[in-house]
Design an enzyme around this catalytic site. Structure first.
Site, mmCIF file in Angstrom:
data_model
loop_
_atom_site.group_PDB
_atom_site.id
_atom_site.type_symbol
_atom_site.label_atom_id
_atom_site.label_comp_id
_atom_site.label_asym_id
_atom_site.label_seq_id
_atom_site.Cartn_x
_atom_site.Cartn_y
_atom_site.Cartn_z
ATOM 1 N N ASN A 11 0.865 -1.177 0.000
ATOM 2 C CA ASN A 11 0.000 0.000 0.000
ATOM 3 C C ASN A 11 0.902 1.228 0.000
ATOM 4 O O ASN A 11 1.518 1.531 1.013
ATOM 5 C CB ASN A 11 -0.897 -0.033 1.245
ATOM 6 C CG ASN A 11 -1.741 1.214 1.400
ATOM 7 O OD1 ASN A 11 -1.795 2.058 0.502
ATOM 8 N ND2 ASN A 11 -2.409 1.327 2.543
ATOM 9 N N LYS A 13 -0.020 4.228 -0.184
ATOM 10 C CA LYS A 13 -0.682 5.382 0.446
ATOM 11 C C LYS A 13 -0.491 6.616 -0.444
ATOM 12 O O LYS A 13 -0.494 6.486 -1.664
ATOM 13 C CB LYS A 13 -0.170 5.575 1.871
ATOM 14 C CG LYS A 13 -0.259 4.262 2.685
ATOM 15 C CD LYS A 13 -0.009 4.424 4.150
ATOM 16 C CE LYS A 13 -0.147 3.075 4.843
ATOM 17 N NZ LYS A 13 -0.032 3.155 6.296
ATOM 18 N N HIS A 95 -9.391 0.975 5.057
ATOM 19 C CA HIS A 95 -8.123 1.186 5.760
ATOM 20 C C HIS A 95 -8.365 2.137 6.932
ATOM 21 O O HIS A 95 -9.179 3.056 6.825
ATOM 22 C CB HIS A 95 -7.080 1.756 4.793
ATOM 23 C CG HIS A 95 -5.704 1.759 5.373
ATOM 24 N ND1 HIS A 95 -5.297 2.681 6.305
ATOM 25 C CD2 HIS A 95 -4.657 0.915 5.184
ATOM 26 C CE1 HIS A 95 -4.047 2.406 6.648
ATOM 27 N NE2 HIS A 95 -3.636 1.341 5.992
ATOM 28 N N GLU A 97 -6.786 4.560 7.956
ATOM 29 C CA GLU A 97 -6.581 5.980 7.618
ATOM 30 C C GLU A 97 -7.810 6.544 6.916
ATOM 31 O O GLU A 97 -8.139 7.726 7.082
ATOM 32 C CB GLU A 97 -5.304 6.133 6.768
ATOM 33 C CG GLU A 97 -4.061 5.903 7.630
ATOM 34 C CD GLU A 97 -2.854 5.350 6.900
ATOM 35 O OE1 GLU A 97 -2.825 5.369 5.652
ATOM 36 O OE2 GLU A 97 -1.932 4.883 7.588
ATOM 37 N N GLU A 165 -5.087 -4.994 10.584
ATOM 38 C CA GLU A 165 -4.090 -3.948 10.789
ATOM 39 C C GLU A 165 -4.379 -3.211 12.091
ATOM 40 O O GLU A 165 -5.217 -2.296 12.115
ATOM 41 C CB GLU A 165 -4.118 -2.948 9.623
ATOM 42 C CG GLU A 165 -3.798 -3.560 8.277
ATOM 43 C CD GLU A 165 -3.222 -2.532 7.311
ATOM 44 O OE1 GLU A 165 -2.163 -2.818 6.743
ATOM 45 O OE2 GLU A 165 -3.815 -1.451 7.143
ATOM 46 N N GLY A 171 2.806 2.246 10.752
ATOM 47 C CA GLY A 171 3.776 3.326 10.601
ATOM 48 C C GLY A 171 4.525 3.679 11.877
ATOM 49 O O GLY A 171 5.174 4.716 11.950
ATOM 50 N N SER A 204 3.694 -2.182 10.274
ATOM 51 C CA SER A 204 5.141 -2.255 10.520
ATOM 52 C C SER A 204 5.746 -3.600 10.125
ATOM 53 O O SER A 204 6.668 -4.083 10.782
ATOM 54 C CB SER A 204 5.457 -1.917 11.983
ATOM 55 O OG SER A 204 5.096 -0.566 12.265
HETATM 56 P P1 13P Z 1 3.277 0.340 7.560
HETATM 57 O O1 13P Z 1 3.758 -0.947 6.960
HETATM 58 O O2 13P Z 1 3.990 1.549 7.016
HETATM 59 O O3 13P Z 1 3.221 0.261 9.047
HETATM 60 O O4 13P Z 1 1.755 0.529 7.066
HETATM 61 C C1 13P Z 1 0.882 -0.536 7.177
HETATM 62 C C2 13P Z 1 -0.362 -0.205 6.452
HETATM 63 O O5 13P Z 1 -1.121 0.655 6.851
HETATM 64 C C3 13P Z 1 -0.630 -0.922 5.197
HETATM 65 O O6 13P Z 1 -1.922 -0.690 4.748
#
Ligand code: 13P
Length: 244
Positions: A11, A13, A95, A97, A165, A171, A204
């Protein structure tokens, strides 16, 4: 690892310009016949050029969101059919976010998933608890509630993947213990409408921890954020999944 299809999904983002398509090209060349599904979900602007850049390879391209309606007056939004038209085969939905930044409820995620399935996309539906919810002992309640409300009727292993997740692991460089991941994935396996659905872990995931995460029963792959931006890092994660 269960008998479900293995998938390494990246992803990107809100990261990535056309110059970064080199990373996708490098992955496609490094894994011409991967022993697992490999998917990159770049920002919408890069879906069509990425699909063109990796055409003929095993690398799949997906979107990060779609609208619940098939078309119409929704300025700034993108429909499932547009994703398909641009070369996407998958779409990430729900997601954390999107849930946090855009106030998306599980009901909204379910409506988007229906639209995606109508268009022939495979949905990657995300669920996960906040740190406060985990501290309150509500992890399974939250995750299974989101699953129940976000996954639409008609969802099967062929059209739906679930990504667990934990919000606090995204992150941050922090990950749950392997036992904590296993507990949630076991609960998801028992609750999904089709037991053969692929269950991804996200939050992560890095080259250094991928192998131990993929060794957990009922983890069928990963949804990777930051470490999917560089072909070398994502390639190491793909290799760990192939070996699992
Ligand atoms: P990270 O791998 O940067 O922690 O992000 C995970 C994520 O949100 C994937 O959709």
């Amino acid at each position: 690892m269960s008998s479900a299809c293995k998938l390494a999904a990246g992803n990107w983002k809100m990261n990535g310009l056309r110059a970064d398509l080199d990373q996708a090209r490098a992955l496609a060349e490094a894994y011409p016949t991967p022993g697992c599904g490999v998917l990159l979900c770049p920002p919408a602007t890069l879906i069509a050029p990425m699909a063109a850049a990796v055409a003929g390879s095993a690398l799949m391209v997906g979107g990060q969101d779609c609208h619940a309606q098939d078309a119409g007056a929704h300025t700034g939004d993108i429909s499932a059919q547009m994703l398909v038209d641009a070369g996407a085969r998958h779409v990430i939905l729900g997601h954390s976010e999107r849930r946090a930044d855009h106030g998306e409820s599980s009901a909204t995620v379910g409506a988007k998933a229906r639209a995606a399935h109508r268009a022939g996309l495979v949905t990657i539906i995300c669920v996960g608890e906040t740190e406060a919810e985990r501290d309150a002992g509500r992890t399974l309640d939250v995750v299974l509630g989101q699953l129940r409300e976000s996954v639409p009727e008609g969802a099967t292993a062929a059209n739906t993947v679930i990504a667990y997740e934990p919000v606090w692991a995204i992150g941050t460089g922090r990950t749950p213990t392997l036992d904590q991941i296993a507990e949630v994935h076991d609960a998801l396996r028992a609750a999904v409408p089709d037991g053969a659905m692929s269950l991804l872990y996200g939050g992560s995931v890095k080259p250094g921890n991928a192998a131990e995460i993929f060794a957990i029963g009922n983890v069928d792959g990963a949804l990777v954020g930051g470490a999917s931006l560089k072909a070398d890092d994502f390639g190491t994660i793909i290799a760990a999944l192939e070996a699992a």
